[in-house]
Scaffold this active site. Structure first.
Site, PDB file in Angstrom:
ATOM      1  N   SER A 138      -3.233  -0.152  -8.432  1.00 35.68           N
ATOM      2  CA  SER A 138      -2.603   1.048  -8.965  1.00 35.68           C
ATOM      3  C   SER A 138      -2.399   0.883 -10.457  1.00 35.68           C
ATOM      4  O   SER A 138      -2.251  -0.249 -10.950  1.00 35.68           O
ATOM      5  CB  SER A 138      -1.248   1.289  -8.294  1.00 35.68           C
ATOM      6  OG  SER A 138      -0.549   2.355  -8.924  1.00 35.68           O
ATOM      7  N   TYR A 150       7.544  -0.764  -5.826  1.00 35.77           N
ATOM      8  CA  TYR A 150       6.139  -0.530  -5.479  1.00 35.77           C
ATOM      9  C   TYR A 150       5.241  -1.048  -6.592  1.00 35.77           C
ATOM     10  O   TYR A 150       4.228  -1.715  -6.347  1.00 35.77           O
ATOM     11  CB  TYR A 150       5.896   0.959  -5.251  1.00 35.77           C
ATOM     12  CG  TYR A 150       4.431   1.331  -5.200  1.00 35.77           C
ATOM     13  CD1 TYR A 150       3.680   1.093  -4.056  1.00 35.77           C
ATOM     14  CD2 TYR A 150       3.799   1.914  -6.307  1.00 35.77           C
ATOM     15  CE1 TYR A 150       2.326   1.425  -4.012  1.00 35.77           C
ATOM     16  CE2 TYR A 150       2.455   2.258  -6.263  1.00 35.77           C
ATOM     17  CZ  TYR A 150       1.727   2.013  -5.118  1.00 35.77           C
ATOM     18  OH  TYR A 150       0.384   2.349  -5.084  1.00 35.77           O
TER      19      TYR A 150
END
Length: 233
Positions: A138, A150
């Site tokens: 990501s 995250y």
């Protein structure tokens, strides 16, 4: 068909994983997809018309026995394994100072341990084909976000990709990290809404993954960061 390449995709029943599976099937690959939801996998197979080249496997990417079973079944069914795509992951969409720790363990195990287990389970088969490991990271694994747990898991994936490359390259195995920016997928379902601004599609991320997979022999594309135009960080 028996000589066509084989890919195993975790979390392949929806979103980016499903988009990669579709493109690879269209390109003549044989594809195994895993997921924890049997119903979702069944629906995905039905949507595609249950092609002979698609294998669906129920299992938890954070449980080594499930991951090893998926690899073994793929190799037994198709006779080889050329690429693994560690795609399974999710976010709790909270922060380290204000979030609910109840969801963090599952997120860390899925996002960080899961890719490592897939590498461990598949490396012997990938050595034989001089194949490729693709890790779906990501942009959050390159840019710090306030309290973003995250993001911390994706920083770990960024590190795992390069650490793995440095070991497996001598065996002829390639490693690619694909780090998407904001993308319209089921990732946002637990968030409650899509983020503002232009979003990429799962198909556009799949384009980058498949492009990296289909490079000429001897070419190892290592890191691909893909943002929608207009995403500043």
């Amino acid at each position: 068909m028996s000589d066509s390449q084989v890919a195993l995709i975790t979390g392949g029943g929806s979103g980016i994983g499903a988009a990669v599976a579709r493109q690879l099937l269209d390109a003549g690959y044989r594809v195994a997809v895993t997921g924890r939801g049997e119903e979702r996998l069944r629906a995905f197979a039905e949507e595609l018309g249950r092609p002979d080249g698609l294998l669906t496997l129920v299992g938890d990417t954070a449980v080594y026995e499930d991951v090893q079973a998926a690899v073994d079944t793929t190799v037994k069914t198709f006779g080889r394994l050329d690429t693994v795509v560690a795609n399974a992951g999710f976010a709790t969409h909270d922060t380290v100072a204000e979030g609910d720790p109840a969801g963090w363990t599952d997120m860390v195990l899925t996002n960080v341990l899961g890719p490592a287990l897939l590498i461990r389970a598949s490396i012997d088969a990938l050595k034989e084909t001089r194949g490729r490991i693709v890790l779906v990271g990501s942009v959050a694994g390159f840019v710090h976000g306030p309290g973003n747990i995250y993001g911390a898991t994706k920083w770990a994936v960024t590190g795992l990709a390069e650490n793995t490359r440095r070991q497996v390259t001598e065996w002829g195995v390639g490693v690619t990290l694909v780090a998407p920016g904001r993308t319209e997928t089921p990732f946002w379902d637990s968030y409650g809404s899509l983020p503002p601004g232009h979003l990429l599609t799962a198909g556009q991320i799949a384009d980058s993954i498949v492009w990296a997979m289909r490079q000429p022999d001897g070419v190892d594309v290592n890191t691909v960061v893909v943002r929608p135009v207009g995403q500043p960080v």
